[in-house]
Design a protein around this motif. Structure first.
Motif, mmCIF file in Angstrom:
data_model
loop_
_atom_site.group_PDB
_atom_site.id
_atom_site.type_symbol
_atom_site.label_atom_id
_atom_site.label_comp_id
_atom_site.label_asym_id
_atom_site.label_seq_id
_atom_site.Cartn_x
_atom_site.Cartn_y
_atom_site.Cartn_z
ATOM 1 N N GLY A 223 7.098 89.865 53.372
ATOM 2 C CA GLY A 223 7.267 89.260 54.443
ATOM 3 C C GLY A 223 7.879 90.430 55.270
ATOM 4 O O GLY A 223 8.525 89.739 56.674
ATOM 5 N N TRP A 224 8.803 91.306 55.277
ATOM 6 C CA TRP A 224 9.512 92.003 55.475
ATOM 7 C C TRP A 224 8.858 92.671 56.109
ATOM 8 O O TRP A 224 7.610 92.977 56.334
ATOM 9 C CB TRP A 224 10.203 93.062 54.824
ATOM 10 N N LEU A 225 9.298 93.270 57.677
ATOM 11 C CA LEU A 225 9.157 94.028 59.098
ATOM 12 C C LEU A 225 9.135 95.017 58.553
ATOM 13 O O LEU A 225 11.564 95.410 59.379
ATOM 14 C CB LEU A 225 8.379 93.520 60.252
ATOM 15 N N ARG A 226 9.578 96.511 59.183
ATOM 16 C CA ARG A 226 10.202 97.250 58.900
ATOM 17 C C ARG A 226 9.399 98.403 59.767
ATOM 18 O O ARG A 226 8.410 98.353 60.445
ATOM 19 C CB ARG A 226 10.862 98.384 57.402
ATOM 20 N N ARG A 227 10.287 98.999 61.216
ATOM 21 C CA ARG A 227 10.517 99.670 61.598
ATOM 22 C C ARG A 227 9.615 101.107 61.261
ATOM 23 O O ARG A 227 10.979 101.400 60.411
ATOM 24 C CB ARG A 227 11.545 100.154 62.901
ATOM 25 N N LEU A 228 8.699 101.820 61.359
ATOM 26 C CA LEU A 228 8.446 102.913 61.126
ATOM 27 C C LEU A 228 8.955 104.221 61.447
ATOM 28 O O LEU A 228 9.571 104.258 63.086
ATOM 29 C CB LEU A 228 6.362 103.354 60.784
ATOM 30 N N THR A 229 9.849 105.478 61.143
ATOM 31 C CA THR A 229 10.217 106.334 60.918
ATOM 32 C C THR A 229 9.919 107.376 61.522
ATOM 33 O O THR A 229 8.177 107.325 61.901
ATOM 34 C CB THR A 229 10.804 107.398 59.884
ATOM 35 N N ASN A 230 9.909 108.051 62.923
ATOM 36 C CA ASN A 230 9.544 108.857 63.376
ATOM 37 C C ASN A 230 8.301 110.058 63.064
ATOM 38 O O ASN A 230 7.473 110.140 63.094
ATOM 39 C CB ASN A 230 10.882 109.812 65.064
ATOM 40 N N THR A 231 8.639 110.726 61.472
ATOM 41 C CA THR A 231 8.028 111.399 60.616
ATOM 42 C C THR A 231 7.142 110.243 60.311
ATOM 43 O O THR A 231 5.643 111.109 60.337
ATOM 44 C CB THR A 231 8.840 111.814 59.026
ATOM 45 N N GLU A 232 7.128 109.240 60.007
ATOM 46 C CA GLU A 232 5.982 108.401 59.292
ATOM 47 C C GLU A 232 5.273 107.887 60.808
ATOM 48 O O GLU A 232 3.836 108.241 60.669
ATOM 49 C CB GLU A 232 6.187 107.354 59.233
#
Length: 345
Positions: free
Chosen positions: A326-335
């Protein structure tokens, strides 16, 4: 006359205002005045207009006045008016000269500022990236500081990975079981949109997951990237952990890799391995690049091993890791850069 003793020698008749000093008579008249810094006086009247420059009328000439007594400029001849009008037309009819960009308003933003805003580090750290030749703009290595770029049009890479512009958003959600893999649901069921409803920019999901399947699903507003990640041409691989009941024959992996015939054609796994085994309970990993509906469940069920629980653990180079359900995270620029390289963006 100052009233000095007129009878005294060297008095006012001599031009002085006091007794003469020793050493000779005092300078008098215009010469005396000029010696003290004042203007020399002359008995001759000054000519009218003397000392004035320009083409205006002389002082002695009365100025032209209008009906209410205001001063007016001297009248011009028709020939002069015609010349002035012709000169003005020639000036306005000239083609407008475009100012070179060097002297005009500069376009774009400084490269180090774009890199810093994209999360590559501080301004100074981004300048060091440029100095060490790790930054490319449109395929060319940049070594000079201050280059101006357009983050939405120019292709910027650091160490071969594309730097996404600030206007694009990329998220990874660990979708719980029971959540519908759509941004909206007309039946009011819990869906992906419930996890991003506070975002100003509209996002959409990359691919789908079955309602009962858990795991990573990507959300973005980058249409081209989302299209390529799900297109069969690019063959982006997805990995799943499936809980099944054993015992499992050794040839199951080979069977899945060779292909299992389903009602809509053959389906083949790219990789298979047993991760964990406790009695009859098996946890197996299946990796494949296809994205057909219920593809993993149908393959294992057709092989004789119905799935009790299914979790997608990676989407291309992006792993689920220890991200909670259920957690949302922002992708890093490297990803993001790895995703774009995966689909040749």
């Amino acid at each position: 006359r100052c009233g000095w003793d007129r009878g005294a020698p060297g008095g006012c008749e001599a031009g002085g205002c006091g007794p003469p000093r020793s050493g000779g008579p005092k300078t008098t008249g215009a010469r005396g005045s000029a010696a003290r810094g004042g203007p020399a006086k002359s008995g001759a009247p000054k000519a009218a207009g003397a000392g004035k420059t320009g083409t205006g009328p002389l002082r002695g000439t009365p100025p032209r006045r209008g009906p209410h007594g205001q001063r007016q400029a001297p009248a011009r001849s028709r020939e002069l008016d015609a010349k002035i009008e012709e000169r003005n037309r020639a000036r306005h009819d000239k083609p407008q000269v475009k100012t070179p960009k060097t002297f005009g308003e500069e376009e774009g933003e400084r490269l180090q500022k774009v890199l810093a805003r994209a999360g590559m580090g501080s301004r100074r750290a981004c300048e060091e990236l440029i100095e060490h030749g790790r930054v490319e703009v449109n395929g060319q290595v940049v070594l000079e500081q201050g280059l101006r770029v357009d983050a939405d049009k120019d292709e910027i890479k650091v160490d071969g990975l594309t730097v996404a512009s600030q206007s694009h958003l990329f998220f990874a959600l660990n979708k719980p079981a029971g959540v519908v893999a759509t941004m909206e649901d007309p039946d009011g069921r819990q869906c992906l949109g419930d996890y991003v409803n506070n975002r100003e920019t509209r996002l959409f999901h990359v691919g789908r997951l079955d309602t009962e399947t858990e795991g990573i699903i990507l959300l973005t507003n980058h249409g081209e990237l989302a299209h390529r990640l799900t297109h069969p041409r690019y063959g982006v691989k997805k990995s799943y952990l499936a809980a099944i009941q054993g015992p499992i024959p050794r040839e199951l992996g080979k069977l899945l890799k060779n292909g299992i015939e389903l009602e809509d054609g053959y389906a083949r796994a790219d990789h298979f391995k047993v991760v964990e085994n406790t009695g009859k309970n098996y946890l197996v990993e299946v990796t494949l690049h296809e994205g057909r509906k219920h593809i993993v469940r149908r393959m294992l069920s057709e092989a004789g091993f119905p799935v009790d629980r299914l979790v997608r653990t990676s989407f291309g180079p992006i792993p689920l890791g220890d991200q909670k359900s259920g957690w949302l995270r922002r992708l890093t620029n490297t990803e993001v850069g790895m995703l774009m390289r995966e689909v040749e963006l």
